[in-house]
Design a protein around this motif. Structure first.
Motif, mmCIF file in Angstrom:
data_model
loop_
_atom_site.group_PDB
_atom_site.id
_atom_site.type_symbol
_atom_site.label_atom_id
_atom_site.label_comp_id
_atom_site.label_asym_id
_atom_site.label_seq_id
_atom_site.Cartn_x
_atom_site.Cartn_y
_atom_site.Cartn_z
ATOM 1 N N LEU A 1 -10.900 -10.076 -49.306
ATOM 2 C CA LEU A 1 -11.646 -10.883 -50.271
ATOM 3 C C LEU A 1 -13.048 -10.318 -50.474
ATOM 4 O O LEU A 1 -13.560 -10.299 -51.597
ATOM 5 C CB LEU A 1 -11.726 -12.330 -49.784
ATOM 6 N N ALA A 2 -13.667 -9.879 -49.390
ATOM 7 C CA ALA A 2 -15.008 -9.300 -49.501
ATOM 8 C C ALA A 2 -14.981 -8.036 -50.349
ATOM 9 O O ALA A 2 -15.859 -7.812 -51.188
ATOM 10 C CB ALA A 2 -15.561 -9.009 -48.113
ATOM 11 N N GLN A 3 -13.960 -7.204 -50.137
ATOM 12 C CA GLN A 3 -13.833 -5.981 -50.921
ATOM 13 C C GLN A 3 -13.641 -6.296 -52.397
ATOM 14 O O GLN A 3 -14.247 -5.672 -53.273
ATOM 15 C CB GLN A 3 -12.671 -5.145 -50.392
ATOM 16 N N GLU A 4 -12.793 -7.292 -52.679
ATOM 17 C CA GLU A 4 -12.543 -7.681 -54.071
ATOM 18 C C GLU A 4 -13.803 -8.222 -54.728
ATOM 19 O O GLU A 4 -13.988 -8.109 -55.943
ATOM 20 C CB GLU A 4 -11.431 -8.734 -54.120
ATOM 21 N N ALA A 5 -14.679 -8.836 -53.914
ATOM 22 C CA ALA A 5 -15.923 -9.393 -54.443
ATOM 23 C C ALA A 5 -17.027 -8.343 -54.537
ATOM 24 O O ALA A 5 -18.155 -8.661 -54.919
ATOM 25 C CB ALA A 5 -16.388 -10.550 -53.558
ATOM 26 N N GLY A 6 -16.716 -7.096 -54.174
ATOM 27 C CA GLY A 6 -17.691 -6.027 -54.259
ATOM 28 C C GLY A 6 -18.652 -5.954 -53.091
ATOM 29 O O GLY A 6 -19.683 -5.290 -53.168
ATOM 30 N N VAL A 7 -18.304 -6.613 -51.996
ATOM 31 C CA VAL A 7 -19.158 -6.574 -50.807
ATOM 32 C C VAL A 7 -18.834 -5.317 -50.013
ATOM 33 O O VAL A 7 -17.669 -4.983 -49.795
ATOM 34 C CB VAL A 7 -18.921 -7.829 -49.937
ATOM 35 N N SER A 8 -19.854 -4.641 -49.561
ATOM 36 C CA SER A 8 -19.663 -3.427 -48.776
ATOM 37 C C SER A 8 -19.078 -3.782 -47.416
ATOM 38 O O SER A 8 -19.612 -4.632 -46.702
ATOM 39 C CB SER A 8 -21.007 -2.711 -48.590
ATOM 40 N N THR A 9 -17.982 -3.151 -47.056
ATOM 41 C CA THR A 9 -17.331 -3.430 -45.773
ATOM 42 C C THR A 9 -17.121 -2.137 -44.990
ATOM 43 O O THR A 9 -17.132 -1.040 -45.549
ATOM 44 C CB THR A 9 -15.961 -4.115 -45.982
ATOM 45 N N VAL A 10 -16.918 -2.292 -43.708
ATOM 46 C CA VAL A 10 -16.665 -1.146 -42.837
ATOM 47 C C VAL A 10 -15.260 -0.613 -43.115
ATOM 48 O O VAL A 10 -14.315 -1.388 -43.228
ATOM 49 C CB VAL A 10 -16.787 -1.558 -41.361
ATOM 50 N N PRO A 11 -15.070 0.725 -43.231
ATOM 51 C CA PRO A 11 -13.746 1.274 -43.483
ATOM 52 C C PRO A 11 -12.739 0.866 -42.409
ATOM 53 O O PRO A 11 -13.085 0.762 -41.228
ATOM 54 C CB PRO A 11 -13.977 2.791 -43.461
ATOM 55 N N GLY A 12 -11.501 0.626 -42.827
ATOM 56 C CA GLY A 12 -10.485 0.257 -41.846
ATOM 57 C C GLY A 12 -9.140 0.024 -42.492
ATOM 58 O O GLY A 12 -8.963 0.199 -43.703
ATOM 59 N N TYR A 13 -8.163 -0.361 -41.663
ATOM 60 C CA TYR A 13 -6.806 -0.634 -42.129
ATOM 61 C C TYR A 13 -6.554 -2.126 -41.985
ATOM 62 O O TYR A 13 -6.568 -2.671 -40.876
ATOM 63 C CB TYR A 13 -5.787 0.156 -41.307
ATOM 64 N N MET A 14 -6.344 -2.795 -43.130
ATOM 65 C CA MET A 14 -6.220 -4.253 -43.133
ATOM 66 C C MET A 14 -4.778 -4.753 -43.027
ATOM 67 O O MET A 14 -4.548 -5.940 -42.875
ATOM 68 C CB MET A 14 -6.832 -4.822 -44.417
ATOM 69 N N GLY A 15 -3.804 -3.841 -43.103
ATOM 70 C CA GLY A 15 -2.406 -4.268 -43.032
ATOM 71 C C GLY A 15 -1.977 -4.568 -41.607
ATOM 72 O O GLY A 15 -2.696 -4.322 -40.639
ATOM 73 N N LEU A 16 -0.790 -5.114 -41.474
ATOM 74 C CA LEU A 16 -0.253 -5.416 -40.149
ATOM 75 C C LEU A 16 0.213 -4.127 -39.474
ATOM 76 O O LEU A 16 0.761 -3.231 -40.117
ATOM 77 C CB LEU A 16 0.903 -6.403 -40.260
ATOM 78 N N ILE A 17 0.012 -4.048 -38.189
ATOM 79 C CA ILE A 17 0.353 -2.857 -37.415
ATOM 80 C C ILE A 17 1.568 -3.168 -36.557
ATOM 81 O O ILE A 17 1.563 -4.125 -35.775
ATOM 82 C CB ILE A 17 -0.845 -2.427 -36.544
ATOM 83 N N ASP B 1 3.420 -1.293 -34.098
ATOM 84 C CA ASP B 1 3.503 -0.984 -32.672
ATOM 85 C C ASP B 1 2.385 -0.006 -32.285
ATOM 86 O O ASP B 1 1.548 0.360 -33.113
ATOM 87 C CB ASP B 1 4.879 -0.405 -32.326
ATOM 88 N N ALA B 2 2.404 0.403 -31.021
ATOM 89 C CA ALA B 2 1.339 1.263 -30.502
ATOM 90 C C ALA B 2 1.289 2.611 -31.218
ATOM 91 O O ALA B 2 0.206 3.150 -31.482
ATOM 92 C CB ALA B 2 1.516 1.463 -28.996
ATOM 93 N N GLU B 3 2.441 3.182 -31.524
ATOM 94 C CA GLU B 3 2.457 4.482 -32.205
ATOM 95 C C GLU B 3 1.919 4.367 -33.623
ATOM 96 O O GLU B 3 1.245 5.272 -34.126
ATOM 97 C CB GLU B 3 3.878 5.062 -32.206
ATOM 98 N N ASP B 4 2.218 3.236 -34.268
ATOM 99 C CA ASP B 4 1.657 2.985 -35.591
ATOM 100 C C ASP B 4 0.141 2.863 -35.493
ATOM 101 O O ASP B 4 -0.597 3.351 -36.357
ATOM 102 C CB ASP B 4 2.258 1.698 -36.160
ATOM 103 N N ALA B 5 -0.338 2.234 -34.416
ATOM 104 C CA ALA B 5 -1.782 2.097 -34.191
ATOM 105 C C ALA B 5 -2.438 3.459 -34.024
ATOM 106 O O ALA B 5 -3.540 3.701 -34.533
ATOM 107 C CB ALA B 5 -2.043 1.229 -32.961
ATOM 108 N N VAL B 6 -1.775 4.373 -33.316
ATOM 109 C CA VAL B 6 -2.297 5.727 -33.120
ATOM 110 C C VAL B 6 -2.387 6.461 -34.462
ATOM 111 O O VAL B 6 -3.395 7.109 -34.765
ATOM 112 C CB VAL B 6 -1.413 6.512 -32.130
ATOM 113 N N LYS B 7 -1.346 6.339 -35.250
ATOM 114 C CA LYS B 7 -1.315 7.003 -36.555
ATOM 115 C C LYS B 7 -2.452 6.505 -37.450
ATOM 116 O O LYS B 7 -3.187 7.298 -38.069
ATOM 117 C CB LYS B 7 0.028 6.746 -37.233
ATOM 118 N N ILE B 8 -2.618 5.180 -37.496
ATOM 119 C CA ILE B 8 -3.666 4.592 -38.333
ATOM 120 C C ILE B 8 -5.049 4.986 -37.817
ATOM 121 O O ILE B 8 -5.954 5.295 -38.595
ATOM 122 C CB ILE B 8 -3.511 3.056 -38.368
#
Length: 666
Positions: free
Chosen positions: A122-138, A140-147
């Motif tokens: 919502l913050a991104q959609e409102a044009g608020v500057s946010t810290v880069p990251g992955y907002m989707g669901l993760i 397992d652990a290997e998926d976490a490593v990849k992200i």
């Protein structure tokens, strides 16, 4: 106005809400688990309802049990405090369906902003500057490593429903990402009943500054300044202050207006906090919004004069916010120190047990200073392994930052806690740290300044001399007392000499005491002297001494030939001897501690969750050996050096005490 409210929480925040409710003439209902049957919040409330076993997931966060307590007592409204159900949209929905007011934001706002993943989108959609990251669901652990590799190390692994530092890990490589993902997921499930995890870039050298907002249901919204929360350990705030020593008025205004706009965009009502990361150039980035009252709200109350709990209750009652932005003035400075049941000398690991002594400083104005202590415990009470280890929030106010710090120093030295490990020494050490005093701090302060852990403060020579003079005078008083008790009343002055040697922190000082009624002049070898005035008597565990016109507060214990003195973050053995005793003591060999280098000892009371090795395994330095859970936090114990496991004394499910031997090595 409501006639009766239920507090769906425990500990100090439940006590805090009860105090304001009583001032407003509102009756209160407490809920409690088996572990909290004799808790302070239960004693303070007008009514109390038992809701189940000690674990929170069987009591405090079971919505049906809380709803049953509401129905049983006829409570018209519920204040959720923080943690537990405070940001649970299903709970807000259940209250709405039952016609019970929620002293917090509406369900839609909780869903929109309470969830960290949704709020960032919502913050991104409102044009608020946010810290880069992955907002989707993760997955397992290997998926976490990849992200994590895609975002770029270091990364922050965070529980979506998290708060209070739980379910958060920093990972600097693939191995730490795997371990951090699983630990965060486990902690999130245990603490919040929600194991969703997300990953974002960890911004180095940041300041953590948050804005307090208040919004009513009539379209009004204001901000009440900011709180500096950069002194953190494992992402858990330790010391907060308001205002921030870093912000200027222009940045404060911009952050405040953005925080209010974000809250109103989701029709937010009640008290809420918008958290930002601020870099060295005062650029700020939205982190998350906490849709509840914050732990550190007292510092905002102290500098604004606004009772946030009262405002939350009035807003929930449908009242119009009576405060305008122009009326909010920041007056003076406030500090908050979080007193935790944890052992700073053992890497801050949790401590549990009975509070054999609990004597906070008096909550009264002292000169141009105010002391406030929000607590949920009492002397003789138990610190349980089932809940957050916070004992109290000690706050001080002063007309400026230095007076607030000085007030906190005195309050910490006056705070008596015995029976458990606690972080009072560490808090005192921070208050004296030059970087903290200067305001030159970031969220990396503790990690950088106490990289090897906390081993106690090393006091400067000037303070050591004041302590030495005080202890010599106190010891002389104790010796005279002993002489009188022995029956030799008529010539006790001849029995107790004037020449003494004081040994402390590796130093030895020869001095002479010139006693008089109500005090003494203490002469040092270099021909300097100090005037010591005190009403301390043998047996007192707190000594308030005036040395050359300057106050000194020390916690006093007895050791053979002297005192155990705790002051300004130091824990000292102070030996006071006659010259002959000092001469003989210098010839005594030092007692060596037992060799535990080939053992893994349990550093805190806890439950074994996982064993990573077995007998015969060869382990390398840094390798994970086992996982211990205490107070809902998982602690991975690692090998300090290479070796082979020869004995394993514990397994998953075992409850261990401090220093119990978990395994041994060849």
């Amino acid at each position: 106005m409501f006639k009766k409210i239920l507090i769906a929480n425990r500990g100090e925040i439940a006590c805090r809400v009860i105090k304001t409710a009583k001032q407003m003439g509102i009756q209160t209902v407490a809920i409690y688990s088996d572990a909290d049957r004799n808790a302070l919040h239960v004693r303070m409330a007008d009514e109390a309802v038992h809701i189940g076993p000690a674990p929170a997931n069987e009591s405090y966060i079971v919505i049906d049990k809380v709803m049953a307590a509401i129905k049983e007592t006829g409570a018209e409204a519920v204040h959720p405090g923080y943690g537990f159900l405070s940001e649970n949209a299903k709970f807000a929905e259940a209250l709405e369906a039952a016609g019970v007011a929620f002293i917090g934001p509406p369900k839609g706002a909780i869903e929109a902003m309470g969830d960290k993943i949704t709020s960032k989108k919502l913050a991104q959609e409102a044009g608020v500057s946010t810290v880069p990251g992955y907002m989707g669901l993760i997955e397992d652990a290997e998926d976490a490593v990849k992200i994590s590799n895609e975002v770029g190390y270091p990364v922050m692994i965070k529980a979506s429903a998290g708060g209070g530092g739980k379910g958060m890990r920093i990972a600097w490589n693939d191995d730490e990402a795997r371990e951090g993902f699983q630990s965060s997921k486990n902690e999130a499930a245990s603490s919040f009943g929600d194991d969703r995890i997300f990953i974002e870039k960890f911004v180095t050298q940041p300041r953590h500054i948050e804005i307090q907002v208040l919004c009513d249901s009539h379209g009004n919204g204001i901000y009440l300044g900011e709180r500096e929360c950069s002194i953190q350990r494992r992402n858990q705030k330790v010391i907060e202050e308001a205002p921030s020593p870093f912000l200027d008025e222009e940045t404060r205004k911009a952050m405040g207006e953005q925080a209010v706009a974000l809250a109103q965009a989701v029709d937010y009502t009640s008290a809420g906090t918008v958290e930002f990361i601020v870099d060295g150039d005062r650029n700020f980035y939205f982190l998350e919004m906490n849709t509840r009252l914050q732990v550190e709200h007292p510092v905002t109350e102290l500098i604004t004069g606004v009772d946030l709990v009262e405002q939350m209750i009035r807003i929930a009652n449908g009242e119009v916010l009576q405060l305008s932005q122009d009326e909010i003035k920041l007056n003076g400075w406030a500090m908050e120190s979080r007193l935790y049941a944890e052992d700073p000398y053992r890497n801050f690991l949790p401590s549990i047990g009975r509070l054999t002594r609990y004597r906070p400083p008096e909550e009264v104005p002292v000169g141009h200073s105010i002391v406030r202590n929000d607590t949920g415990v009492y002397e003789g009470g138990e610190i349980s392994m089932y809940y957050d280890p916070m004992i109290a929030k000690l706050c001080t106010w002063g007309p400026d930052r230095m007076s607030a710090i000085e007030g906190m120093r005195a309050a910490l030295d006056s705070f008596e806690v015995e029976g458990i490990g606690h972080n009072l020494p560490f808090l005192s050490a921070v208050m004296d740290h030059p970087k903290f005093v200067s305001g030159d701090i970031t969220t990396a302060f503790i990690a950088e300044e106490y990289e090897g852990g906390f081993e106690g403060a090393v006091l400067e020579d000037a303070l050591l001399r004041r302590i030495a003079a005080s202890c010599a005078a106190m010891h002389r008083v104790a010796e005279i007392r002993r002489t009188r008790i022995s029956g030799r009343m008529d010539n006790h002055e001849r029995k107790v000499g004037d020449d003494w040697n004081v040994a402390l922190q590796g130093q030895s000082m020869d001095l002479r005491i010139e006693a008089r009624r109500g005090g003494a002049t203490v002469h040092f070898e270099d021909d300097t002297s100090m005037e010591v005035v005190s009403d301390w008597t043998p047996g007192d565990q707190l000594a308030r001494v005036d040395v050359d016109g300057l106050p000194l507060v020390m916690k006093v214990g007895k050791v053979s030939g002297g005192f155990r003195i705790r002051c300004r973050g130091a824990d000292l053995k102070v030996h006071v001897r006659t010259p002959r005793q000092a001469e003989l003591a210098a010839k005594m060999p030092e007692k060596q501690p037992p060799d535990t280098s080939k053992m893994l000892l349990c550093p805190m009371p806890g439950l074994v969750v996982k064993m990573n090795v077995e007998v015969g395994d060869e382990v390398q330095e840094g390798q994970a050996l086992c996982t211990i859970e205490a107070m809902k936090m998982e602690n991975i114990l690692r090998a300090e050096k290479q070796g082979t496991v020869s004995v394993v004394n514990a397994g998953p499910g075992d409850s261990l005490a401090v220093d119990e031997i978990i395994m041994e090595f060849e």
